[in-house]
Write an enzyme that holds these catalytic residues in place. Structure first.
Site, PDB file in Angstrom:
ATOM      1  N   CYS A   1       1.589   1.433  -8.279  1.00  0.00           N
ATOM      2  CA  CYS A   1       2.779   1.893  -7.560  1.00  0.00           C
ATOM      3  C   CYS A   1       4.005   1.983  -8.455  1.00  0.00           C
ATOM      4  O   CYS A   1       4.928   2.745  -8.174  1.00  0.00           O
ATOM      5  CB  CYS A   1       3.059   0.981  -6.361  1.00  0.00           C
TER       6      CYS A   1
ATOM      7  N   GLY B   1       0.822  -1.199   0.000  1.00  0.00           N
ATOM      8  CA  GLY B   1       0.000   0.000   0.000  1.00  0.00           C
ATOM      9  C   GLY B   1       0.856   1.247   0.000  1.00  0.00           C
ATOM     10  O   GLY B   1       2.022   1.222  -0.425  1.00  0.00           O
ATOM     11  N   SER B   2       0.297   2.328   0.489  1.00  0.00           N
ATOM     12  CA  SER B   2       0.999   3.609   0.459  1.00  0.00           C
ATOM     13  C   SER B   2       2.142   3.648   1.461  1.00  0.00           C
ATOM     14  O   SER B   2       2.118   2.970   2.492  1.00  0.00           O
ATOM     15  CB  SER B   2       0.022   4.746   0.756  1.00  0.00           C
ATOM     16  N   THR B   3       3.131   4.471   1.169  1.00  0.00           N
ATOM     17  CA  THR B   3       4.266   4.637   2.069  1.00  0.00           C
ATOM     18  C   THR B   3       3.833   5.242   3.398  1.00  0.00           C
ATOM     19  O   THR B   3       4.340   4.861   4.464  1.00  0.00           O
ATOM     20  CB  THR B   3       5.338   5.514   1.397  1.00  0.00           C
TER      21      THR B   3
ATOM     22  N   GLU C   1       5.748  -3.429   0.653  1.00  0.00           N
ATOM     23  CA  GLU C   1       5.739  -3.093  -0.774  1.00  0.00           C
ATOM     24  C   GLU C   1       4.930  -1.816  -0.891  1.00  0.00           C
ATOM     25  O   GLU C   1       3.701  -1.833  -0.783  1.00  0.00           O
ATOM     26  CB  GLU C   1       5.119  -4.233  -1.581  1.00  0.00           C
TER      27      GLU C   1
ATOM     28  N   VAL D   1       0.925   4.936   5.036  1.00  0.00           N
ATOM     29  CA  VAL D   1       0.301   3.918   5.897  1.00  0.00           C
ATOM     30  C   VAL D   1       1.319   2.839   6.251  1.00  0.00           C
ATOM     31  O   VAL D   1       1.346   2.338   7.380  1.00  0.00           O
ATOM     32  CB  VAL D   1      -0.934   3.304   5.213  1.00  0.00           C
ATOM     33  N   GLY D   2       2.180   2.486   5.296  1.00  0.00           N
ATOM     34  CA  GLY D   2       3.215   1.487   5.572  1.00  0.00           C
ATOM     35  C   GLY D   2       4.110   1.890   6.715  1.00  0.00           C
ATOM     36  O   GLY D   2       4.535   1.049   7.517  1.00  0.00           O
TER      37      GLY D   2
END
Length: 487
Positions: free
Chosen positions: A297, A241-243, A263, A245-246
């Site tokens: 992405c 997912g998004s950086t 990822e 939220v990651g």
């Protein structure tokens, strides 16, 4: 907890909310949420929303299933996986229906998801009997050792909506193939598609509890996610997912001292050298920028073109865009209104600071708040927000460069490093540039969007760490144990 058997035929009319999968059963909950079509802005259906209660039930089911699944022979796992791939292809009409309705995807991208996923499943099925430990030499007289590869246990996996078939299956495929069990949490934007994935693997014979599928209301995200990460039974976390939220997920997992596979986002550059075959480079850059409305992405966000060919390339690029999205056709659909607004804001900021619009209309208004047409801007500078920010939409920057060295410097001037591309007729030159670009992958003479079963997939820097696919994906979910013994 209630069970519901009315969904097993997939495209049959729903008599209730989309259920979860817990311990091999379809589970409906009192907590529900609506799923809205980004194409029509209308309600598609409602879905069951997991709470910490269902999260604990899924964890318990996975922990119980692990006791036997970890000892399942490779041949038995292979049989299930191969059957799942066959069922996916047989039921691809359902996958297409759900993916189009929930995410606004077009036929080509749906086909890539379904067929790429079936290939991934079959590839992994053929590899699991080749998981080997080692018998190393040791120093002590009369002593020997074994190095075992063992599954972790319960894996908590999270996948997004944008490529839900391929990213959804990748998030749990390697884990279960390596002998782990999984609690899988899919995006609330495409729950029926994730339910469909659970349906396929259970139809293929996956034992109860090996794969549990959850989704939830947005307001329940923190509570449900923290419950799963904190659970002692959960031994590893993987997130796609998004950086932004990651970073939150990795931070929480780090606090719990649990390993993670990340990822995340990207800001991919395509470098076009002066010796590039212009028509191919232009089409590949257009496809890499605008496939699935740029909601990938690995999408191309910057096109770095040698100054001597930029005018000729620009004309070819404008023509290539219309092969991806016809000018007279409907505007591309984005899954979230917020992403449309983000792209509009990034483009306006760039134009206000001196960027030129080479293709499209920054101020265009569509009939739907979910739609925005492709835009190419030129003369983008570092002070513009779009230079560093991932647009995740149909916006791309065309930047003139004087040399390969300048192109490499710009390509590396980002926090991200997931994918990249180089266009040149010299393989040696392409390889030299590819080696210098800080990225998990670089593709010479093809677009930045590339993911196939036999090649490792993952990023560097803030695009994450760890790898999916093939033996690299399996190794992510196997830990090493050393056993010594006296002879």
């Amino acid at each position: 907890m209630a069970t519901n058997g009315n969904h097993t035929n997939g495209s049959a009319t729903l008599s209730g909310p989309v259920p979860l999968w817990i311990d091999g059963k379809e589970v409906t909950t009192e907590t529900t949420f609506d799923v809205i079509s980004p194409s029509t802005s209308e309600k598609l259906w409602s879905a069951s929303g997991a709470t910490p209660k269902e999260a604990h039930q899924a964890i318990s089911a996975a922990a119980t299933a692990f006791k036997t699944w970890r000892n399942t022979k490779p041949a038995a796992i292979r049989t299930i996986l191969l059957k799942a791939a066959d069922i996916l292809e047989k039921r691809q009409g359902e996958a297409a229906e759900f993916m189009k309705k929930e995410t606004g995807a077009l036929d080509g991208f749906v086909g890539f998801n379904v067929h790429g996923t079936a290939e991934n499943i079959r590839d992994v099925a053929g590899r699991i009997s080749g998981i080997y430990g080692r018998i190393p030499s040791v120093q002590g007289d009369g002593q020997a050792a074994f190095i075992f590869k063992e599954p972790y246990g319960v894996i908590f996996a999270i996948a997004p909506w944008n490529a839900p078939v391929i990213l959804g299956v990748c998030s749990f495929l390697y884990a279960i193939a390596a002998g782990n069990t999984v609690v899988f949490k899919g995006s609330e934007l495409s729950p029926r598609l994730f339910w469909f994935l659970g349906s396929i693997f259970h139809e293929a014979g996956l034992p109860a509890g090996v794969l549990n599928v959850l989704y939830h209301r947005p307001q329940d995200a923190a509570e449900v996610t923290n419950t799963l990460i904190e659970a002692p039974e959960v031994r590893k976390v993987n997130f796609t997912g998004s950086t932004a939220v990651g970073s939150i997920i990795a931070s929480k997992a780090g606090k719990e001292l649990k390993p993670v596979l990340m990822e995340l986002g990207g800001k991919a550059s395509a470098i076009v050298c002066e010796d590039a075959e212009i028509e191919n480079a232009a089409f590949q850059c257009a496809l890499g920028s605008f496939l699935h409305a740029g909601q990938i992405c690995m999408a191309t966000e910057r096109i770095l073109v040698h100054h001597s060919i930029i005018d000729k390339f620009g004309e070819a690029l404008k023509g290539a865009v219309e092969k991806v999205y016809a000018k007279e056709g409907e505007a591309p659909v984005l899954v979230a209104k917020a992403t449309v607004e983000k792209n509009q804001k990034l483009l306006k900021d760039a134009v206000d600071k001196g960027a030129k619009v080479m293709y499209g209309d920054v101020g265009a208004k569509e009939d739907s708040a979910y739609r925005i047409r492709p835009v190419i801007i030129q003369d983008v500078k570092k002070e513009m927000d779009i230079f560093y920010t991932e647009s995740f939409g149909p916006s791309v920057s065309l930047i003139s460069v004087q040399s390969d060295e300048e192109a490499i410097e710009i390509a590396n001037d980002t926090d991200y490093g997931l994918s990249g591309a180089v266009f040149t007729e010299s393989l040696g030159r392409g390889l030299k540039i590819a080696r210098a670009v800080e990225s998990g992958a670089v593709h010479i003479n093809s677009m930045t969007v590339h993911d196939e079963a036999g090649l490792p997939h993952g990023g560097v820097k803030k695009s994450g760490w760890g790898r999916f696919n093939a033996e690299w994906g399996l190794d992510e979910f196997l830990r090493i144990k050393t056993v010594t013994y006296m002879m």
